[in-house]
Design a protein around this motif. Structure first.
Motif, short mmCIF file in Angstrom:
data_model
loop_
_atom_site.label_atom_id
_atom_site.label_comp_id
_atom_site.label_asym_id
_atom_site.label_seq_id
_atom_site.Cartn_x
_atom_site.Cartn_y
_atom_site.Cartn_z
N GLU A 86 0.80 -1.23 0.00
CA GLU A 86 0.00 0.00 0.00
C GLU A 86 0.83 1.27 0.00
OE1 GLU A 86 -2.78 -0.11 3.19
OE2 GLU A 86 -4.00 -1.70 2.31
N ASP A 87 2.06 1.21 0.48
CA ASP A 87 2.89 2.42 0.47
C ASP A 87 3.25 2.83 -0.96
OD1 ASP A 87 4.39 0.01 0.38
OD2 ASP A 87 6.23 1.10 0.83
N ILE A 88 3.20 1.90 -1.89
CA ILE A 88 3.53 2.19 -3.30
C ILE A 88 2.28 2.16 -4.17
CG2 ILE A 88 4.87 1.44 -5.30
CD1 ILE A 88 6.58 2.53 -3.03
N GLU A 89 1.39 1.23 -3.90
CA GLU A 89 0.14 1.09 -4.66
C GLU A 89 -1.04 1.19 -3.69
OE1 GLU A 89 1.73 -1.80 -8.27
OE2 GLU A 89 0.66 -2.71 -6.59
N PRO A 90 -1.42 2.40 -3.31
CA PRO A 90 -2.39 2.58 -2.22
C PRO A 90 -3.83 2.18 -2.53
CG PRO A 90 -1.85 4.69 -3.21
CD PRO A 90 -0.90 3.69 -3.81
N ARG A 91 -4.20 2.08 -3.81
CA ARG A 91 -5.62 1.90 -4.12
C ARG A 91 -5.92 0.68 -4.99
NH1 ARG A 91 -8.09 8.03 -4.80
NH2 ARG A 91 -7.08 8.91 -2.95
N VAL A 92 -5.01 -0.25 -5.03
CA VAL A 92 -5.29 -1.47 -5.78
C VAL A 92 -5.73 -2.56 -4.81
CG1 VAL A 92 -3.63 -0.86 -7.58
CG2 VAL A 92 -2.90 -2.30 -5.66
N PRO A 93 -6.46 -3.56 -5.28
CA PRO A 93 -6.91 -4.65 -4.40
C PRO A 93 -5.71 -5.42 -3.83
CG PRO A 93 -8.15 -4.65 -6.46
CD PRO A 93 -6.99 -3.70 -6.64
N THR A 94 -6.00 -6.29 -2.88
CA THR A 94 -4.95 -7.12 -2.29
C THR A 94 -4.35 -8.03 -3.35
OG1 THR A 94 -6.48 -8.90 -1.71
CG2 THR A 94 -6.16 -7.13 -0.08
N LEU A 95 -3.17 -8.53 -3.06
CA LEU A 95 -2.49 -9.40 -4.00
C LEU A 95 -3.33 -10.63 -4.34
CD1 LEU A 95 0.12 -9.97 -5.58
CD2 LEU A 95 1.02 -11.11 -3.55
N ASP A 96 -3.88 -11.27 -3.35
CA ASP A 96 -4.67 -12.48 -3.59
C ASP A 96 -5.95 -12.16 -4.37
OD1 ASP A 96 -2.97 -14.36 -2.45
OD2 ASP A 96 -3.75 -14.00 -0.43
N LYS A 97 -6.53 -10.99 -4.13
CA LYS A 97 -7.73 -10.61 -4.87
C LYS A 97 -7.41 -10.39 -6.34
CE LYS A 97 -11.99 -9.39 -5.49
NZ LYS A 97 -13.06 -10.42 -5.48
N ARG A 98 -6.28 -9.78 -6.63
CA ARG A 98 -5.88 -9.56 -8.03
C ARG A 98 -5.59 -10.90 -8.73
NH1 ARG A 98 -1.14 -5.43 -7.40
NH2 ARG A 98 -1.37 -5.97 -5.19
N ILE A 99 -4.97 -11.81 -8.01
CA ILE A 99 -4.71 -13.14 -8.56
C ILE A 99 -6.03 -13.83 -8.90
CG2 ILE A 99 -3.89 -15.45 -7.98
CD1 ILE A 99 -1.64 -14.07 -6.36
#
Length: 293
Positions: A86-99
């Motif tokens: 989140e410090d670099i990509e604050p508004r993207v879903p969690t890693l597992d959600k994107r997978i």
């Protein structure tokens, strides 16, 4: 003609209704990034558009209606899943959600139409080589059977980016070699074809393909009905071997707010632009003035 929906902003994630409306109505207007008063109309007709390129960090919002596009058009999808938090990509879903969403996308359109972007690569006091390798291996273990190939690039050190990321390191050639070799080793383990994006240096010694995200070969393999004639692939910048394409997005409009983003220079401008968005308008941001056409 190749249409690109994601080089200037994450259109799929934040403007999916607008995108669907544009393809259903068959046209859109696009501002020239250098000369905003210069506006171009693109006919979004399957007889004119050879293929549509999507690039996003989150396809979830468009999946329920995605068939409205791919039933009529040839497509290819890049899905960006990085190692950052989140410090670099604050508004993207969690890693597992994107997978999970990538797998849904692949099951919907077919694995030959989906590629994984693990980029840009950067090193900081937190994001070490070992950290990146661990995340790459984790994602690879989950999605290897659902993608056509994977690609990576190294971060471009624009001035506005340096001030956003604590402890960022200027990559040396040795760093780049180490990263390329490490990723290649993991990709081989999971039988993933790996290539670079926008890099002049050849990493073939590690089994890595050369830079070209949008080529006749990639699009023809994903869409067997496409047959391109001889096309000069000059690319968008040095080291790029992509085909000519037309982007229908706009800079300073992506709400992902990733710290490394080249397309957003001012967060306040992004939020201001977003307020001017109308999903029913023929242009992404604002209105069309007759004098501009």
């Amino acid at each position: 003609m190749i249409i690109n929906t994601g080089a200037r902003t994450d259109t799929v994630n934040y403007y999916s209704d607008w995108l669907l409306n544009r393809f259903n109505e068959g046209f859109c207007y696009v501002k020239n990034p250098m000369f905003p008063n210069h506006i171009t109309r693109y006919d979004l007709n399957p007889k004119i558009v050879d293929c549509i390129i999507f690039c996003s960090k989150n396809y979830e919002s468009i999946l329920p209606r995605f068939n409205e596009i791919f039933d009529k058009f040839n497509i290819f999808c890049y899905y960006t899943i990085t190692a950052y938090e989140e410090d670099i990509e604050p508004r993207v879903p969690t890693l597992d959600k994107r997978i999970e969403t990538l797998i849904k996308l692949s099951n919907l359109v077919g694995k030959n139409k989906v590629a994984w972007r693990f980029d840009p690569l950067m090193l900081t006091t937190k994001y070490t080589k070992e950290f990146l390798f661990k995340k790459f291996e984790y994602v690879a273990s989950k999605i290897s059977k659902h993608i056509a190939f994977a690609e990576f690039s190294f971060i471009e050190m624009y001035k506005h980016i340096e001030n956003r990321i604590d402890g960022i390191k200027v990559l040396t050639e040795q760093d780049k070699d180490d990263l390329a070799a490490g990723l290649a080793k993991i990709a081989k383990k999971f039988n993933i074809k790996l290539q670079t994006c926008g890099k002049a240096k050849n990493y073939a010694e590690y089994g890595i393909g050369t830079s070209a995200c949008i080529t006749p070969k990639i699009l023809e393999m994903a869409n067997p009905n496409i047959k391109f004639k001889n096309i000069t692939c000059k690319g968008l910048r040095q080291g790029c071997g992509c085909m000519p394409q037309r982007d229908i997005g706009e800079y300073n409009t992506c709400l992902n707010m990733c710290a490394y983003c080249y397309a957003n220079k001012d967060e306040n401008k992004v939020l201001t632009n977003f307020k001017k968005h109308n999903k029913k308008a023929p242009i992404l941001i604002g209105k069309i003035e007759e004098t501009a056409l």
